[in-house]
Design a protein around this motif. Structure first.
Motif, PDB file in Angstrom:
ATOM      1  N   PRO A  90      91.215 -58.162 -10.698  1.00 46.50           N
ATOM      2  CA  PRO A  90      89.765 -57.961 -10.390  1.00 46.50           C
ATOM      3  C   PRO A  90      89.470 -58.282  -8.913  1.00 46.50           C
ATOM      4  O   PRO A  90      88.400 -58.024  -8.212  1.00 46.50           O
ATOM      5  CB  PRO A  90      89.353 -59.243 -11.276  1.00 46.50           C
ATOM      6  CG  PRO A  90      90.633 -59.787 -11.396  1.00 46.50           C
ATOM      7  CD  PRO A  90      91.469 -58.864 -11.573  1.00 46.50           C
ATOM      8  N   ALA A  91      90.486 -58.928  -8.252  1.00 50.75           N
ATOM      9  CA  ALA A  91      90.476 -59.349  -6.648  1.00 50.75           C
ATOM     10  C   ALA A  91      90.081 -58.073  -5.873  1.00 50.75           C
ATOM     11  O   ALA A  91      89.678 -58.289  -4.696  1.00 50.75           O
ATOM     12  CB  ALA A  91      91.463 -60.281  -6.468  1.00 50.75           C
ATOM     13  N   TYR A  92      90.601 -57.150  -6.248  1.00 52.66           N
ATOM     14  CA  TYR A  92      90.682 -55.731  -5.556  1.00 52.66           C
ATOM     15  C   TYR A  92      89.789 -54.885  -5.674  1.00 52.66           C
ATOM     16  O   TYR A  92      89.787 -53.789  -5.111  1.00 52.66           O
ATOM     17  CB  TYR A  92      92.101 -55.237  -5.379  1.00 52.66           C
ATOM     18  CG  TYR A  92      93.044 -56.038  -4.861  1.00 52.66           C
ATOM     19  CD1 TYR A  92      93.423 -55.985  -3.367  1.00 52.66           C
ATOM     20  CD2 TYR A  92      94.105 -56.835  -5.624  1.00 52.66           C
ATOM     21  CE1 TYR A  92      94.637 -56.879  -3.087  1.00 52.66           C
ATOM     22  CE2 TYR A  92      94.985 -57.709  -5.087  1.00 52.66           C
ATOM     23  CZ  TYR A  92      95.189 -57.639  -3.986  1.00 52.66           C
ATOM     24  OH  TYR A  92      96.319 -58.425  -3.133  1.00 52.66           O
ATOM     25  N   ILE A  93      88.932 -55.196  -6.859  1.00 53.07           N
ATOM     26  CA  ILE A  93      87.998 -54.233  -7.133  1.00 53.07           C
ATOM     27  C   ILE A  93      87.033 -53.632  -6.304  1.00 53.07           C
ATOM     28  O   ILE A  93      86.770 -52.477  -5.981  1.00 53.07           O
ATOM     29  CB  ILE A  93      87.395 -54.289  -8.724  1.00 53.07           C
ATOM     30  CG1 ILE A  93      86.649 -53.310  -9.314  1.00 53.07           C
ATOM     31  CG2 ILE A  93      86.306 -55.647  -8.440  1.00 53.07           C
ATOM     32  CD1 ILE A  93      86.271 -53.452 -10.412  1.00 53.07           C
ATOM     33  N   ARG A  94      86.460 -54.691  -5.353  1.00 48.54           N
ATOM     34  CA  ARG A  94      85.579 -54.656  -4.239  1.00 48.54           C
ATOM     35  C   ARG A  94      85.887 -53.460  -3.244  1.00 48.54           C
ATOM     36  O   ARG A  94      85.510 -52.532  -2.904  1.00 48.54           O
ATOM     37  CB  ARG A  94      85.105 -55.709  -3.752  1.00 48.54           C
ATOM     38  CG  ARG A  94      84.409 -56.685  -4.558  1.00 48.54           C
ATOM     39  CD  ARG A  94      84.461 -58.045  -3.929  1.00 48.54           C
ATOM     40  NE  ARG A  94      84.053 -58.259  -2.512  1.00 48.54           N
ATOM     41  CZ  ARG A  94      82.782 -58.752  -1.961  1.00 48.54           C
ATOM     42  NH1 ARG A  94      81.967 -58.938  -2.862  1.00 48.54           N
ATOM     43  NH2 ARG A  94      82.513 -58.698  -1.110  1.00 48.54           N
ATOM     44  N   LYS A  95      87.453 -53.691  -2.834  1.00 50.61           N
ATOM     45  CA  LYS A  95      87.928 -52.807  -1.952  1.00 50.61           C
ATOM     46  C   LYS A  95      87.901 -51.288  -2.204  1.00 50.61           C
ATOM     47  O   LYS A  95      87.600 -50.237  -1.528  1.00 50.61           O
ATOM     48  CB  LYS A  95      89.448 -53.140  -1.635  1.00 50.61           C
ATOM     49  CG  LYS A  95      90.202 -52.514  -0.997  1.00 50.61           C
ATOM     50  CD  LYS A  95      91.652 -52.912  -0.511  1.00 50.61           C
ATOM     51  CE  LYS A  95      92.336 -52.158   0.088  1.00 50.61           C
ATOM     52  NZ  LYS A  95      93.757 -52.532   0.499  1.00 50.61           N
ATOM     53  N   TRP A  96      88.393 -50.980  -3.592  1.00 47.90           N
ATOM     54  CA  TRP A  96      88.464 -49.504  -4.023  1.00 47.90           C
ATOM     55  C   TRP A  96      87.053 -49.049  -4.172  1.00 47.90           C
ATOM     56  O   TRP A  96      86.863 -47.798  -4.196  1.00 47.90           O
ATOM     57  CB  TRP A  96      89.490 -49.437  -5.133  1.00 47.90           C
ATOM     58  CG  TRP A  96      90.740 -50.091  -4.729  1.00 47.90           C
ATOM     59  CD1 TRP A  96      91.365 -51.181  -5.332  1.00 47.90           C
ATOM     60  CD2 TRP A  96      91.567 -49.650  -3.936  1.00 47.90           C
ATOM     61  NE1 TRP A  96      92.437 -51.461  -4.627  1.00 47.90           N
ATOM     62  CE2 TRP A  96      92.626 -50.624  -3.646  1.00 47.90           C
ATOM     63  CE3 TRP A  96      91.724 -48.353  -2.860  1.00 47.90           C
ATOM     64  CZ2 TRP A  96      93.806 -49.938  -2.961  1.00 47.90           C
ATOM     65  CZ3 TRP A  96      92.800 -48.062  -2.241  1.00 47.90           C
ATOM     66  CH2 TRP A  96      93.930 -48.971  -2.223  1.00 47.90           C
ATOM     67  N   MET A  97      86.182 -49.863  -4.755  1.00 47.96           N
ATOM     68  CA  MET A  97      84.639 -49.447  -4.951  1.00 47.96           C
ATOM     69  C   MET A  97      84.177 -49.017  -3.724  1.00 47.96           C
ATOM     70  O   MET A  97      83.433 -47.779  -3.749  1.00 47.96           O
ATOM     71  CB  MET A  97      84.073 -50.588  -5.557  1.00 47.96           C
ATOM     72  CG  MET A  97      82.357 -50.244  -5.962  1.00 47.96           C
ATOM     73  SD  MET A  97      81.352 -50.290  -4.834  1.00 47.96           S
ATOM     74  CE  MET A  97      81.157 -52.118  -4.467  1.00 47.96           C
ATOM     75  N   ILE A  98      84.185 -49.773  -2.667  1.00 51.32           N
ATOM     76  CA  ILE A  98      83.485 -49.148  -1.320  1.00 51.32           C
ATOM     77  C   ILE A  98      84.189 -48.037  -1.053  1.00 51.32           C
ATOM     78  O   ILE A  98      83.478 -47.278  -0.316  1.00 51.32           O
ATOM     79  CB  ILE A  98      83.579 -50.336  -0.426  1.00 51.32           C
ATOM     80  CG1 ILE A  98      82.560 -50.272   0.541  1.00 51.32           C
ATOM     81  CG2 ILE A  98      85.036 -50.252   0.347  1.00 51.32           C
ATOM     82  CD1 ILE A  98      81.253 -50.432   0.067  1.00 51.32           C
ATOM     83  N   GLY A  99      85.516 -47.821  -1.204  1.00 47.05           N
ATOM     84  CA  GLY A  99      86.025 -46.520  -0.453  1.00 47.05           C
ATOM     85  C   GLY A  99      85.591 -45.457  -1.192  1.00 47.05           C
ATOM     86  O   GLY A  99      85.243 -44.312  -0.652  1.00 47.05           O
ATOM     87  N   ASN A 100      85.476 -45.508  -2.613  1.00 40.37           N
ATOM     88  CA  ASN A 100      84.865 -44.297  -3.454  1.00 40.37           C
ATOM     89  C   ASN A 100      83.377 -44.087  -2.991  1.00 40.37           C
ATOM     90  O   ASN A 100      82.822 -42.884  -3.177  1.00 40.37           O
ATOM     91  CB  ASN A 100      85.031 -44.607  -4.918  1.00 40.37           C
ATOM     92  CG  ASN A 100      86.564 -44.250  -5.115  1.00 40.37           C
ATOM     93  OD1 ASN A 100      87.127 -42.902  -5.237  1.00 40.37           O
ATOM     94  ND2 ASN A 100      87.520 -45.061  -5.347  1.00 40.37           N
ATOM     95  N   ALA A 101      82.641 -45.036  -2.733  1.00 40.54           N
ATOM     96  CA  ALA A 101      81.175 -44.910  -2.371  1.00 40.54           C
ATOM     97  C   ALA A 101      81.209 -43.962  -1.194  1.00 40.54           C
ATOM     98  O   ALA A 101      80.241 -43.237  -1.121  1.00 40.54           O
ATOM     99  CB  ALA A 101      80.635 -46.268  -2.203  1.00 40.54           C
ATOM    100  N   LEU A 102      82.080 -44.337   0.052  1.00 39.49           N
ATOM    101  CA  LEU A 102      82.097 -43.454   0.981  1.00 39.49           C
ATOM    102  C   LEU A 102      82.367 -41.998   0.866  1.00 39.49           C
ATOM    103  O   LEU A 102      81.855 -41.512   1.202  1.00 39.49           O
ATOM    104  CB  LEU A 102      82.922 -44.124   2.058  1.00 39.49           C
ATOM    105  CG  LEU A 102      82.528 -45.489   2.745  1.00 39.49           C
ATOM    106  CD1 LEU A 102      83.281 -46.064   3.956  1.00 39.49           C
ATOM    107  CD2 LEU A 102      80.798 -45.263   3.246  1.00 39.49           C
TER     108      LEU A 102
END
Length: 262
Positions: A52-64
């Motif tokens: 769960p600590a890395y979910i923000r990182k990969w979420m934002i990359g896919n948003a872009l």
């Protein structure tokens, strides 16, 4: 002043031609649900692999990436739509340069793509319990504008080929898959072979995604000043090459009479 007014009128016309906001059902099915589902899909994969600590990182990359796909197809298929409706030859024969008409459609695609990404990211953040503060929101907006600009420039380059070929959709789909694999949105670039790492640095969005992921990890936007400059320069290079290529393709299409025969 009249030239500026015409430019903004063309932006409005391009928006009305391509926008789905007027039909909320179509907008929901084609412009909102796909970015939400794709972002959720890759975010949950990251959650299962990295925690769960890395979910923000990969979420934002896919948003872009979603923003880039919207800009890429919105711009790359503009001349294809004109050809389908039988108006491309009129555009080429008109006094207005084709590049000016295409550039106005790119601005419209950027705006609609950014709206969809903001809505999709907001809903995904609520679903995954991701919190945002004011500074993070402002920084992300800057990176989103940067990412859509460089993606739009990339799509502008591909749009030129509709004057000489009918396989633009094939090329655009291939480009989106390359961006999906090699920009660092879902797979760390550092784990790629050295040759592919160099290839990733030549692609649009690689730097934007790296900046966005750093923002989610707590780094300030000022920490990435050099990467921002490099991304802007890359986008300007794409625009310059596309403008030269469009002029060449336009001349070739007229000479070979391929405007309406493809």
């Amino acid at each position: 002043m009249e030239a500026i007014a015409r430019f903004f009128r063309r932006i409005i016309i391009a928006y009305k031609q391509a926008s789905m906001f007027s039909d909320w059902k179509t907008y929901l099915l084609f412009d909102l649900i796909p970015p939400i589902s794709q972002t959720l899909f890759f975010s949950l994969i990251a959650y299962a692999i990295y925690g769960p600590a890395y979910i923000r990182k990969w979420m934002i990359g896919n948003a872009l990436l979603i923003a880039s796909f919207t800009a890429l197809f919105g711009v790359g298929t503009q001349l294809m739509a004109e050809k389908y409706h039988g108006t491309l030859s009129f555009l080429i024969a008109s006094k207005t340069r084709l590049s000016a008409i295409l550039l106005s459609s790119t601005v419209s695609a950027m705006c609609t793509g950014m709206v969809s990404v903001v809505l999709g990211t907001s809903l995904v953040s609520v679903m995954l319990g991701i919190s945002w503060n004011r500074n993070l929101i402002l920084s992300f907006v800057v990176v989103l504008i940067l990412a859509t600009f460089v993606a739009m420039s990339f799509g502008y380059l591909f749009s030129c080929f509709i004057l000489v070929t009918s396989e633009v959709n094939l090329v655009l789909n291939l480009a989106t898959r390359v961006l999906l694999m090699f920009t660092g949105a879902n797979f760390p670039i550092a784990k790629l072979p050295p040759l592919l790492q160099g290839f990733s640095n030549l692609l649009p969005l690689t730097r934007s995604i790296h900046i966005a992921q750093g923002l989610m990890e707590g780094y300030p936007l000022s920490h990435y000043r050099q990467l921002i400059q490099e991304e802007v320069l890359l986008g300007l290079c794409f625009l310059l090459v596309a403008s030269i290529l469009l002029s060449f393709m336009e001349t070739k299409a007229r000479k070979d009479s391929t405007i309406e025969l493809i």
